[in-house]
Design an enzyme around this catalytic site. Structure first.
Site, PDB file in Angstrom:
ATOM      1  N   ASP A 134      55.683 -68.445   3.465  1.00 54.97           N
ATOM      2  CA  ASP A 134      54.887 -67.260   3.182  1.00 54.97           C
ATOM      3  C   ASP A 134      55.349 -66.022   3.943  1.00 54.97           C
ATOM      4  O   ASP A 134      55.448 -64.932   3.392  1.00 54.97           O
ATOM      5  CB  ASP A 134      53.418 -67.556   3.511  1.00 54.97           C
ATOM      6  CG  ASP A 134      52.528 -66.351   3.312  1.00 54.97           C
ATOM      7  OD1 ASP A 134      52.408 -65.888   2.164  1.00 54.97           O
ATOM      8  OD2 ASP A 134      51.951 -65.882   4.308  1.00 54.97           O
ATOM      9  N   ASP A 158      55.927 -67.632   9.353  1.00 55.24           N
ATOM     10  CA  ASP A 158      55.533 -69.006   9.668  1.00 55.24           C
ATOM     11  C   ASP A 158      56.162 -69.966   8.672  1.00 55.24           C
ATOM     12  O   ASP A 158      57.087 -69.615   7.944  1.00 55.24           O
ATOM     13  CB  ASP A 158      54.007 -69.124   9.676  1.00 55.24           C
ATOM     14  CG  ASP A 158      53.379 -68.669   8.350  1.00 55.24           C
ATOM     15  OD1 ASP A 158      54.135 -68.461   7.370  1.00 55.24           O
ATOM     16  OD2 ASP A 158      52.143 -68.528   8.292  1.00 55.24           O
ATOM     17  N   TYR A 206      43.175 -66.931   5.733  1.00 53.43           N
ATOM     18  CA  TYR A 206      44.470 -66.278   5.547  1.00 53.43           C
ATOM     19  C   TYR A 206      44.566 -65.512   4.228  1.00 53.43           C
ATOM     20  O   TYR A 206      45.035 -64.385   4.206  1.00 53.43           O
ATOM     21  CB  TYR A 206      45.593 -67.313   5.679  1.00 53.43           C
ATOM     22  CG  TYR A 206      45.623 -67.908   7.063  1.00 53.43           C
ATOM     23  CD1 TYR A 206      46.236 -67.229   8.109  1.00 53.43           C
ATOM     24  CD2 TYR A 206      44.967 -69.106   7.346  1.00 53.43           C
ATOM     25  CE1 TYR A 206      46.233 -67.740   9.396  1.00 53.43           C
ATOM     26  CE2 TYR A 206      44.953 -69.626   8.636  1.00 53.43           C
ATOM     27  CZ  TYR A 206      45.579 -68.930   9.658  1.00 53.43           C
ATOM     28  OH  TYR A 206      45.549 -69.418  10.934  1.00 53.43           O
ATOM     29  N   GLU A 212      55.441 -58.485  10.954  1.00 53.81           N
ATOM     30  CA  GLU A 212      55.654 -59.724  10.207  1.00 53.81           C
ATOM     31  C   GLU A 212      55.938 -59.423   8.741  1.00 53.81           C
ATOM     32  O   GLU A 212      55.151 -58.756   8.073  1.00 53.81           O
ATOM     33  CB  GLU A 212      54.447 -60.654  10.316  1.00 53.81           C
ATOM     34  CG  GLU A 212      54.693 -62.009   9.656  1.00 53.81           C
ATOM     35  CD  GLU A 212      53.622 -63.039   9.977  1.00 53.81           C
ATOM     36  OE1 GLU A 212      53.896 -64.241   9.812  1.00 53.81           O
ATOM     37  OE2 GLU A 212      52.514 -62.641  10.387  1.00 53.81           O
TER      38      GLU A 212
END
Length: 522
Positions: free
Chosen positions: A104, A107, A254, A495
Site C-alpha cells: 500500500d 509498509d 486505515y 510516506e
C-alpha cells in the site's frame, strides 16, 4: 431543342445535388452541436500524438517506476536492484495464491480498497492516454503494472460472493521495520461475504476489473475473465449491501469508507463502458442516481469518494454517444462541470481550498492526493471538450475553455515537479532536489542488511539519507503553509502511496503530449 433540354436538365440535377449536399452538411453540423456541443469558436480537434514535452516525459518515466518498487510476490523481470521476492506465501491460509498485488505505502500491507482504486485509475489513464504513453515507451510498463494487480484481484475472488480484501495485520506489521523480503510476521486474511458484506470494496474491485477488461481486450481470454469477475462482484456488492468498515471495524483505522453509493455508480459506469449493456446504464441513471448521485454538489476525487470521477466518466457518454441522453445524464455532466468550475482559480465558484501558490490543498495527510487527482480529472475533461469540439463551460456566467482546464492541470503538475516555494520536487527521483528521507521501509534499509522485525528500527531513526531511492514515489506533500519537513519519521508528509502513483501517472500521461481521446473504449 432536345439537346438544350437535356443540358438544362443536367444542370438542374447538379444544382439539386449541391443544395441537398449543403442541407445534409448543415444537418450534420446541427447534430454535432446538439450532441457533441460543437460550437463556433471551438478549438480544432487534436490529431495523433505530437512531440512529447520533455519534463513530463521524464517525470512520467520516473513515476512509473514506483509500481515496480511496490510489487509483492515472485518478481519477474525485476528492474529494481534493491527489491526481491517477498510475501510468496500470501493467501496460503485459504489455499489461495495472493502473492502478487502491491504494498500500500511504506509498509507491507495489502489493502484492497485503495489497491483496486489504483487499478481502476491506472486502467482509465491507459484507456484515455495509451497512445501518448506509447510515444514515450510507457504503455507496456503501465499495462504490466496493472496486470500485476488484476492477477491478484482475480485470485482474491474465489467464489461469487466471497472476496478477500486484506492481507496482513496492520497492528503487527506496523510494529516492525524490516524489508519485505525479510519479513516473518503473520499474514492473516480478511474476507467479505454474504454474511459480512463490504459493498464499497466489492464494487471498487468490480470497477477495476471492468476497466481493466477494456485495457486487455486484445487478450480475449483474460479480458473475458476480468469481465466475468466484474459482473459477479457488482451483483454481490449490490445484492448484499453493507459498509465494509462498519462490518469489519478494524479496517476503519486505515481506510475507513464514508459510504458505498459512489462505488456502486462508479462500477455501473465502468461496466456500461465495458459491456454496452443498457442494464448498467439504467442502474446509474435510475433510483440509485437519486439516492447516491449528490448532483450539484462538487466533491473531491479520492480512494474513498468516486463521485467526481463517476461524473466525468459518465460525461464521456454525453459527449460522444448521441443516442444516450437523459435528464439524469445531463445532471452527471452538469455536476462534472461544477467540479471543473471549482478547480479553475479565476472562476466565480473557485474553491478556496488552496495554498497561496495555487496548489489545491484539502488534507494534512497525503496532501498531494487531491490536487493531483483533481488535475487528472481536469485534463481528461478538457480533452473530452476538445475531441467533441465543445468550446466552453460556463461558471456562473463566465466562460472557460479546454485550455483553461489544461492550464490548471499543468499548474498542479508543475507544483509537484518543483515549481513551488521550496523549489523541491515531490516526485522522488525527478529533478535535482527531492525528498531524501522518504518514509518507506525498503528504501530505508540497505539491501545487504540482516534485520529482523525489531532491529530494523535503527534505520527509521538514522540521520543518513535513504540508501535506496524510492524512484517514482509521490510523497504526501506540503503543509498548507507550503513547508515540507524531510524526515523519515514524518509519515504525514513523507510516506508515498501506490494510489498516488496511479493519479500522477494519469495526469502526466495526459500532459506529456496532445492527442484526441477515443470516442469509445470498445
Amino acid at each position: 431543342m432536345g439537346e438544350k433540354s437535356k443540358k438544362g436538365g443536367c444542370c438542374g440535377w447538379i444544382l439539386v445535388l449541391i443544395v441537398a449536399g449543403a442541407a445534409a452538411a448543415a444537418i450534420v453540423v446541427l447534430v454535432m452541436k446538439k450532441h457533441n456541443g460543437s460550437s463556433p469558436g471551438a478549438a480544432p480537434v487534436p490529431g495523433p500524438p505530437g512531440s512529447p514535452v520533455k519534463k513530463y516525459e521524464d517525470a512520467l518515466k520516473t513515476a512509473m517506476q514506483f509500481f515496480d518498487i511496490q510489487k509483492s510476490g515472485k518478481l519477474a523481470n525485476n528492474k529494481i536492484s534493491w527489491r526481491g521476492d517477498s510475501a510468496v506465501k500470501d493467501g496460503s491460509p485459504a489455499k489461495l495464491d495472493l502473492s502478487k498485488g502491491m504494498y500500500d505505502a511504506g509498509d507491507h500491507m495489502k489493502f484492497n480498497f485503495p489497491m483496486a482504486y489504483t487499478a481502476t485509475v491506472l486502467s482509465w489513464a491507459i484507456l484515455e492516454y495509451g497512445d501518448q504513453m506509447k510515444v514515450v515507451n510507457q504503455l507496456e510498463p503501465a499495462q504490466d503494472s496493472l496486470k500485476w494487480i488484476t492477477d491478484y484481484l482475480i485470485n482474491c475472488h474465489p467464489k461469487d460472493n466471497v472476496l478477500y480484501i486484506q492481507v496482513g495485520d496492520p497492528d503487527a506489521d506496523h510494529k516492525c521495520w524490516d524489508r519485505p523480503e525479510d519479513m516473518t510476521e503473520s499474514r492473516p486474511l480478511i474476507q467479505i461475504n454474504a454474511t459480512v458484506p463490504g459493498t464499497e470494496v466489492a464494487a471498487e474491485t468490480a470497477a477495476a476489473m471492468a476497466a481493466a477488461s477494456l485495457v486487455f481486450k486484445s487478450d480475449s481470454t483474460y479480458s473475458s475473465d476480468l469481465l466475468k469477475h466484474a459482473k459477479q462482484l457488482f451483483t454481490f456488492a449490490d445484492k448484499f449491501r453493507g459498509s465494509y468498515s462498519e462490518n469489519i471495524p478494524e479496517v476503519a483505522t486505515y481506510y475507513n469508507s464514508t459510504g458505498y453509493g459512489d462505488e456502486l455508480l462508479w462500477a455501473a459506469g465502468w461496466l456500461y463502458h465495458a459491456t454496452g449493456d443498457q442494464t448498467y446504464y439504467d442502474y446509474a441513471m435510475g433510483k440509485n442516481a437519486d439516492s447516491f448521485g449528490n448532483f450539484g454538489n462538487p466533491t473531491w476525487f479520492s480512494w474513498d469518494n468516486k463521485l467526481a470521477g463517476t461524473q466525468v466518466l459518465l460525461s464521456r457518454v454525453s459527449f460522444f454517444n448521441s443516442k444516450a441522453n437523459s435528464d439524469t445524464l445531463q445532471e452527471y455532466r452538469k455536476t462534472a462541470e461544477a467540479v471543473m468550475c471549482g478547480l479553475l482559480p479565476k472562476s466565480p465558484t473557485a474553491t478556496s481550498s488552496r495554498t497561496d501558490s495555487g496548489l489545491i490543498w484539502v488534507s494534512e495527510w497525503n496532501a498531494l492526493q487531491h490536487p493531483v487527482a483533481s488535475a487528472f480529472l481536469a485534463v481528461v475533461y478538457s480533452d473530452y471538450m476538445l475531441t467533441s469540439r465543445t468550446a466552453k463551460i460556463t461558471c456562473n456566467g463566465n466562460a472557460y475553455t479546454p485550455s483553461d482546464l489544461r492550464k490548471f492541470a499543468t499548474s498542479q503538475a508543475d507544483y509537484v515537479l518543483g515549481d513551488n516555494p521550496s523549489k523541491m520536487s515531490f516526485l522522488v527521483g525527478y529533478g535535482d532536489k527531492y525528498p531524501q528521507y522518504v518514509h518507506h521501509r525498503g528504501a530505508s534499509i540497505p539491501k545487504d542488511a540482516k534485520t529482523g522485525c525489531k532491529d530494523g528500527w535503527k534505520y527509521l531513526d538514522s540521520t543518513k539519507p535513504n540508501p535506496n531511492v524510492a524512484t517514482g514515489a509521490l510523497v504526501g506533500g506540503p503543509f498548507h503553509n507550503e513547508t515540507y519537513i524531510d524526515s523519515r519519521n514524518n509519515s504525514m508528509q513523507g510516506e508515498p502511496t501506490t494510489y498516488n502513483s496511479a493519479v500522477i501517472v494519469g495526469l502526466l500521461s495526459g500532459l506529456v503530449t496532445t492527442s484526441s481521446v477515443v470516442q469509445s473504449f470498445t
